[in-house]
Write an enzyme that holds these catalytic residues in place. Sequence first.
Site, PDB file in Angstrom:
ATOM      1  N   HIS A  55      49.206  35.469  35.360  1.00  0.00           N
ATOM      2  CA  HIS A  55      50.114  36.581  35.090  1.00  0.00           C
ATOM      3  C   HIS A  55      51.162  36.627  36.195  1.00  0.00           C
ATOM      4  CE1 HIS A  55      47.382  38.853  32.211  1.00  0.00           C
ATOM      5  NE2 HIS A  55      46.531  38.009  32.759  1.00  0.00           N
ATOM      6  N   ASN A 101      46.529  43.754  27.553  1.00  0.00           N
ATOM      7  CA  ASN A 101      45.812  42.754  26.770  1.00  0.00           C
ATOM      8  C   ASN A 101      46.180  42.750  25.289  1.00  0.00           C
ATOM      9  OD1 ASN A 101      44.124  40.632  27.712  1.00  0.00           O
ATOM     10  ND2 ASN A 101      42.835  42.137  28.750  1.00  0.00           N
ATOM     11  N   ASP A 134      47.339  45.409  32.728  1.00  0.00           N
ATOM     12  CA  ASP A 134      47.188  44.355  31.741  1.00  0.00           C
ATOM     13  C   ASP A 134      46.658  45.026  30.479  1.00  0.00           C
ATOM     14  OD1 ASP A 134      46.507  42.245  30.147  1.00  0.00           O
ATOM     15  OD2 ASP A 134      45.247  41.235  31.624  1.00  0.00           O
ATOM     16  N   GLU A 147      42.182  42.908  37.568  1.00  0.00           N
ATOM     17  CA  GLU A 147      41.286  41.752  37.627  1.00  0.00           C
ATOM     18  C   GLU A 147      41.141  41.250  39.061  1.00  0.00           C
ATOM     19  OE1 GLU A 147      40.094  37.908  34.849  1.00  0.00           O
ATOM     20  OE2 GLU A 147      42.120  38.724  34.690  1.00  0.00           O
ATOM     21  N   ASN A 153      44.212  37.909  38.816  1.00  0.00           N
ATOM     22  CA  ASN A 153      43.170  36.946  38.446  1.00  0.00           C
ATOM     23  C   ASN A 153      42.347  36.536  39.667  1.00  0.00           C
ATOM     24  OD1 ASN A 153      41.642  35.233  36.848  1.00  0.00           O
ATOM     25  ND2 ASN A 153      43.192  33.650  36.682  1.00  0.00           N
TER      26      ASN A 153
END
Length: 260
Positions: free
Chosen positions: A251, A156, A154, A39, A13
């Site tokens: 995460h 998702n 990820d 990310e 992130n």
Amino acid sequence: MKQSLALISWNVNGVRAAERKGFPAWMAHGKYPIVALQETKVSDLALLSDELKNLDGYASHWHCAQEKKGYSGVAVYTQEKPLKVKTDFGKSILSGEGRVIELTFPLGVFLNIYFPNGGASDERLNYKLQFYKEFLEYIKALAAKGQKVVFCGDVNTAHHAIDLARPKENIDNSGFMPIERQWLDKFEKAGFIDTFRLIHPHKVQYSWWDLKTFARARNVGWRIDQIWVSQNMKAQVQDAFILDQVPGSDHCPVGVTLKI
């Protein structure tokens, strides 16, 4: 001589935010041979510190998101130099938004992916589903050539009810919609294996928690960060784990240990 290899996948992130929260020290402590980040939110490597680009003992490989600043992006830190690094997948959706990086090692092909989130709009949900479709076609083609394939990231999407704290409440929300979960079924049907479920068929453990609702403190989470291997690597999976005590992002890192 090493008999096993541990690799990590982590949606940080924002890699610069992760740096401020101690990511370099964590890397120095862990010394995992391969660490894949999603990310990163990096559009220009010139904005990164020298330390981030050149962590002690690692080479770094990046696929930046050029379309939108502070958005998407993936990176992989490796102790061993890969034989090949690929970020251009032609006209495929896989080339866009800095979401995929592929590294080739003697062990096999390693892909780090930040799969799209479909929650913003119907358009983004359709983009996510198309991404799944093209990615599955791509890795099936690799497997058909006899390649050993590891992909992580990820994803998702939580695959089954065991993979999130509140499945009934989220059945109509992106990330647990049947139309999304069907693609993970298709991954399995094509012979790919979710390593965590291979090692821990019934374990309840999560890798992402909503920051706005302080969900991590209550462990109301989702297991959407995953590492998969092709069928011809199943016997090499020794362990799979989730480092849910590691802070620094919404995460946490997930990992797998492979026999080499």
